[in-house]
Write a protein that holds these residues in place. Structure first.
Motif, PDB file in Angstrom:
ATOM      1  N   ALA A  71       0.815  -1.218   0.000  1.00 22.42           N
ATOM      2  CA  ALA A  71       0.000   0.000   0.000  1.00 22.42           C
ATOM      3  C   ALA A  71       0.846   1.265   0.000  1.00 22.42           C
ATOM      4  CB  ALA A  71      -0.932   0.000   1.213  1.00 22.42           C
ATOM      5  N   LEU A  72       2.140   1.117   0.262  1.00 24.91           N
ATOM      6  CA  LEU A  72       3.056   2.255   0.340  1.00 24.91           C
ATOM      7  C   LEU A  72       4.081   2.139  -0.787  1.00 24.91           C
ATOM      8  CD1 LEU A  72       3.675   2.000   4.176  1.00 24.91           C
ATOM      9  CD2 LEU A  72       2.040   3.499   3.039  1.00 24.91           C
ATOM     10  N   ASP A  73       4.209   3.199  -1.578  1.00 22.98           N
ATOM     11  CA  ASP A  73       5.079   3.125  -2.744  1.00 22.98           C
ATOM     12  C   ASP A  73       6.507   3.588  -2.485  1.00 22.98           C
ATOM     13  OD1 ASP A  73       3.075   2.116  -4.385  1.00 22.98           O
ATOM     14  OD2 ASP A  73       2.388   4.111  -4.985  1.00 22.98           O
ATOM     15  N   ASP A  74       6.679   4.571  -1.611  1.00 21.56           N
ATOM     16  CA  ASP A  74       7.998   5.175  -1.480  1.00 21.56           C
ATOM     17  C   ASP A  74       8.176   5.781  -0.090  1.00 21.56           C
ATOM     18  OD1 ASP A  74       6.402   7.471  -1.593  1.00 21.56           O
ATOM     19  OD2 ASP A  74       6.830   7.820  -3.705  1.00 21.56           O
ATOM     20  N   MET A  75       9.302   6.453   0.095  1.00 19.82           N
ATOM     21  CA  MET A  75       9.606   7.031   1.394  1.00 19.82           C
ATOM     22  C   MET A  75       8.566   8.054   1.829  1.00 19.82           C
ATOM     23  SD  MET A  75      11.565   7.203   4.029  1.00 19.82           S
ATOM     24  CE  MET A  75      13.086   6.384   3.536  1.00 19.82           C
ATOM     25  N   TRP A  76       8.083   8.883   0.901  1.00 23.35           N
ATOM     26  CA  TRP A  76       7.095   9.898   1.263  1.00 23.35           C
ATOM     27  C   TRP A  76       5.811   9.255   1.753  1.00 23.35           C
ATOM     28  CZ3 TRP A  76       6.988  14.262   3.275  1.00 23.35           C
ATOM     29  CH2 TRP A  76       5.900  15.130   3.176  1.00 23.35           C
ATOM     30  N   ASP A  77       5.372   8.191   1.091  1.00 23.29           N
ATOM     31  CA  ASP A  77       4.216   7.450   1.586  1.00 23.29           C
ATOM     32  C   ASP A  77       4.462   6.963   3.013  1.00 23.29           C
ATOM     33  OD1 ASP A  77       2.635   7.728  -0.645  1.00 23.29           O
ATOM     34  OD2 ASP A  77       2.823   5.655  -1.322  1.00 23.29           O
ATOM     35  N   LEU A  78       5.658   6.446   3.252  1.00 25.29           N
ATOM     36  CA  LEU A  78       5.964   5.885   4.565  1.00 25.29           C
ATOM     37  C   LEU A  78       5.942   6.960   5.651  1.00 25.29           C
ATOM     38  CD1 LEU A  78       6.734   3.304   6.071  1.00 25.29           C
ATOM     39  CD2 LEU A  78       9.144   3.838   5.605  1.00 25.29           C
ATOM     40  N   VAL A  79       6.468   8.132   5.347  1.00 27.80           N
ATOM     41  CA  VAL A  79       6.459   9.227   6.315  1.00 27.80           C
ATOM     42  C   VAL A  79       5.023   9.635   6.643  1.00 27.80           C
ATOM     43  CG1 VAL A  79       7.056  11.649   6.676  1.00 27.80           C
ATOM     44  CG2 VAL A  79       8.737  10.082   5.707  1.00 27.80           C
ATOM     45  N   MET A 186      14.703   1.738   1.058  1.00 33.09           N
ATOM     46  CA  MET A 186      16.056   2.167   1.403  1.00 33.09           C
ATOM     47  C   MET A 186      17.099   1.927   0.320  1.00 33.09           C
ATOM     48  SD  MET A 186      17.929   1.201   4.950  1.00 33.09           S
ATOM     49  CE  MET A 186      17.306  -0.479   4.828  1.00 33.09           C
ATOM     50  N   TRP A 187      17.132   0.741  -0.230  1.00 32.85           N
ATOM     51  CA  TRP A 187      18.197   0.385  -1.150  1.00 32.85           C
ATOM     52  C   TRP A 187      17.743   0.592  -2.595  1.00 32.85           C
ATOM     53  CZ3 TRP A 187      22.521   0.320   1.276  1.00 32.85           C
ATOM     54  CH2 TRP A 187      22.549  -0.069   2.621  1.00 32.85           C
ATOM     55  N   PRO A 188      18.682   0.751  -3.552  1.00 34.26           N
ATOM     56  CA  PRO A 188      20.101   0.377  -3.482  1.00 34.26           C
ATOM     57  C   PRO A 188      21.010   1.366  -2.757  1.00 34.26           C
ATOM     58  CG  PRO A 188      19.594   1.236  -5.648  1.00 34.26           C
ATOM     59  CD  PRO A 188      18.278   1.132  -4.917  1.00 34.26           C
ATOM     60  N   ILE A 189      20.598   2.617  -2.620  1.00 31.37           N
ATOM     61  CA  ILE A 189      21.386   3.586  -1.853  1.00 31.37           C
ATOM     62  C   ILE A 189      20.457   4.238  -0.831  1.00 31.37           C
ATOM     63  CG2 ILE A 189      22.679   5.741  -1.916  1.00 31.37           C
ATOM     64  CD1 ILE A 189      23.680   5.013  -4.658  1.00 31.37           C
ATOM     65  N   PRO A 190      20.811   4.198   0.445  1.00 34.46           N
ATOM     66  CA  PRO A 190      19.922   4.732   1.489  1.00 34.46           C
ATOM     67  C   PRO A 190      20.003   6.252   1.615  1.00 34.46           C
ATOM     68  CG  PRO A 190      21.901   3.883   2.491  1.00 34.46           C
ATOM     69  CD  PRO A 190      22.023   3.585   1.014  1.00 34.46           C
ATOM     70  N   ASP A 191      19.833   6.935   0.515  1.00 27.22           N
ATOM     71  CA  ASP A 191      19.850   8.397   0.498  1.00 27.22           C
ATOM     72  C   ASP A 191      18.663   8.856  -0.334  1.00 27.22           C
ATOM     73  OD1 ASP A 191      20.234  11.098   0.180  1.00 27.22           O
ATOM     74  OD2 ASP A 191      22.335  10.951  -0.402  1.00 27.22           O
ATOM     75  N   LYS A 192      17.624   9.301   0.346  1.00 24.14           N
ATOM     76  CA  LYS A 192      16.403   9.749  -0.324  1.00 24.14           C
ATOM     77  C   LYS A 192      16.217  11.261  -0.191  1.00 24.14           C
ATOM     78  CE  LYS A 192      15.835   5.372  -0.887  1.00 24.14           C
ATOM     79  NZ  LYS A 192      16.240   4.749  -2.177  1.00 24.14           N
ATOM     80  N   GLY A 193      17.328  11.965   0.040  1.00 19.68           N
ATOM     81  CA  GLY A 193      17.260  13.416   0.124  1.00 19.68           C
ATOM     82  C   GLY A 193      17.158  13.980   1.516  1.00 19.68           C
ATOM     83  N   LEU A 194      17.363  13.141   2.538  1.00 24.09           N
ATOM     84  CA  LEU A 194      17.233  13.610   3.918  1.00 24.09           C
ATOM     85  C   LEU A 194      18.187  14.767   4.219  1.00 24.09           C
ATOM     86  CD1 LEU A 194      16.101  13.374   6.781  1.00 24.09           C
ATOM     87  CD2 LEU A 194      17.726  11.509   7.203  1.00 24.09           C
ATOM     88  N   ARG A 195      19.376  14.746   3.639  1.00 26.08           N
ATOM     89  CA  ARG A 195      20.350  15.800   3.898  1.00 26.08           C
ATOM     90  C   ARG A 195      19.762  17.185   3.632  1.00 26.08           C
ATOM     91  NH1 ARG A 195      25.851  15.503   4.057  1.00 26.08           N
ATOM     92  NH2 ARG A 195      25.821  13.410   3.115  1.00 26.08           N
ATOM     93  N   LYS A 196      18.948  17.288   2.584  1.00 30.16           N
ATOM     94  CA  LYS A 196      18.348  18.577   2.218  1.00 30.16           C
ATOM     95  C   LYS A 196      17.300  19.030   3.224  1.00 30.16           C
ATOM     96  CE  LYS A 196      16.960  16.942  -1.689  1.00 30.16           C
ATOM     97  NZ  LYS A 196      16.317  16.811  -3.025  1.00 30.16           N
ATOM     98  N   ARG A 197      16.797  18.090   4.033  1.00 27.40           N
ATOM     99  CA  ARG A 197      15.697  18.399   4.950  1.00 27.40           C
ATOM    100  C   ARG A 197      16.115  18.471   6.408  1.00 27.40           C
ATOM    101  NH1 ARG A 197      13.532  15.053   0.845  1.00 27.40           N
ATOM    102  NH2 ARG A 197      14.001  13.083   1.908  1.00 27.40           N
ATOM    103  N   LEU A 198      17.332  18.060   6.721  1.00 26.77           N
ATOM    104  CA  LEU A 198      17.760  18.008   8.116  1.00 26.77           C
ATOM    105  C   LEU A 198      17.614  19.350   8.833  1.00 26.77           C
ATOM    106  CD1 LEU A 198      20.982  15.788   7.981  1.00 26.77           C
ATOM    107  CD2 LEU A 198      18.765  15.169   8.960  1.00 26.77           C
ATOM    108  N   HIS A 199      17.828  20.443   8.110  1.00 30.49           N
ATOM    109  CA  HIS A 199      17.771  21.761   8.754  1.00 30.49           C
ATOM    110  C   HIS A 199      16.384  22.099   9.283  1.00 30.49           C
ATOM    111  CE1 HIS A 199      16.140  22.719   4.759  1.00 30.49           C
ATOM    112  NE2 HIS A 199      15.581  23.768   5.338  1.00 30.49           N
TER     113      HIS A 199
END
Length: 261
Positions: A71-79, A186-199
């Motif tokens: 039912a969840l497609d991607d990281m945004w769905d999961l959040v 998460m994979w193949p690379i566990p980087d979904k843009g979090l760095r841009k949102r940490l602030h």
């Protein structure tokens, strides 16, 4: 301490029915488990001495609800799913603690809606990437390499919770399914843009990292600290990635001290 209970809730337009383990007394916290599923039992027991712990199972991991991850497609769905889950549980800005994959999700929740998290503890979280310090994909790593990659004590009894053993059919299925359900986001690379949102994270934040983490080198702790305003780092001597399994009492004491401060 109140007896532990398991609660099943309906979330995401009644398409996901996770089991949430609730235990302890005190202020509420949410604990988000790592990629191997809800295996950090001792850490939850320790945290429950000071807090009411809500420990949800990731979508698809709950027995009888295995297809719900679809039912969840991607990281945004999961959040957004976790927004719904917090609301269903009546949790208004609880402290959120996450380990590894769960730390990645905790960071995303706190960054995308800063009002939903009161305090934040990230224990060796995934979510960032450096080309000069790549993160190994533990899902496809040979089983013989996992002890050195994840544990300080390569003969620790809890190693069996992450090891695929053909003679333990139930355990084999549990581990494989948990890795599949979490790995999807998460994979193949566990980087979904979090760095841009940490602030955007407004919650007081503690970053806990093992100095000897072979999966996620401690250099990543400083990457998180630089991105999150006012974040503090606690580095653990001789700590490995699976600190929640190897040193639950020590880790819980560190987390509790921060959350109570």
């Amino acid at each position: 301490m109140a007896a532990a209970k398991d609660k099943t809730v309906s979330v995401w337009s009644d398409k996901v029915h996770p089991k949430v383990r609730i235990l302890g007394d005190g202020p509420p916290i949410v604990y988000l488990h790592g990629g191997y599923g809800p295996i950090e039992t001792e850490l939850l027991d320790e945290l429950a001495k000071s807090f009411t712990v809500h420990a949800p199972e990731h979508p698809g991991i709950t027995a009888g609800d295995e297809d719900s991850y679809k039912a969840l497609d991607d990281m945004w769905d999961l959040v957004l799913y976790y927004y719904d889950l917090f609301d269903k549980l009546g949790l208004k800005a609880p402290a959120v603690v996450g380990h590894s994959f769960g730390g990645m999700i905790a960071g995303e929740i706190a960054a995308t809606d800063p009002t939903r998290v009161g305090k934040l503890v990230l224990i060796s979280p995934l979510g960032l990437w450096r080309d000069d310090s790549p993160i190994r994909n533990y899902i496809v790593t040979p089983q013989t390499d996992l002890p050195a990659l994840l544990f300080k004590d390569q003969h620790h009894p809890s190693l069996k919770r992450i090891t695929l053993n053909p003679e333990d059919q139930d355990g084999f299925i549990r581990i494989t399914w948990a890795l599949g359900c979490t790995g999807k986001f998460m994979w193949p690379i566990p980087d979904k843009g979090l760095r841009k949102r940490l602030h955007r994270i407004a919650a007081p934040t503690l970053i806990v990292w093992g100095k000897d983490d072979k999966l996620l080198p401690a250099v990543y702790a400083d990457e998180f600290r630089k991105g999150i305003p006012g974040a503090k780092i606690h580095l653990v001597d001789n700590g490995a990635h699976m600190m929640p399994l190897e040193e639950p009492a020590k880790l819980a004491a560190t987390v509790s001290k921060f959350l109570k401060g």
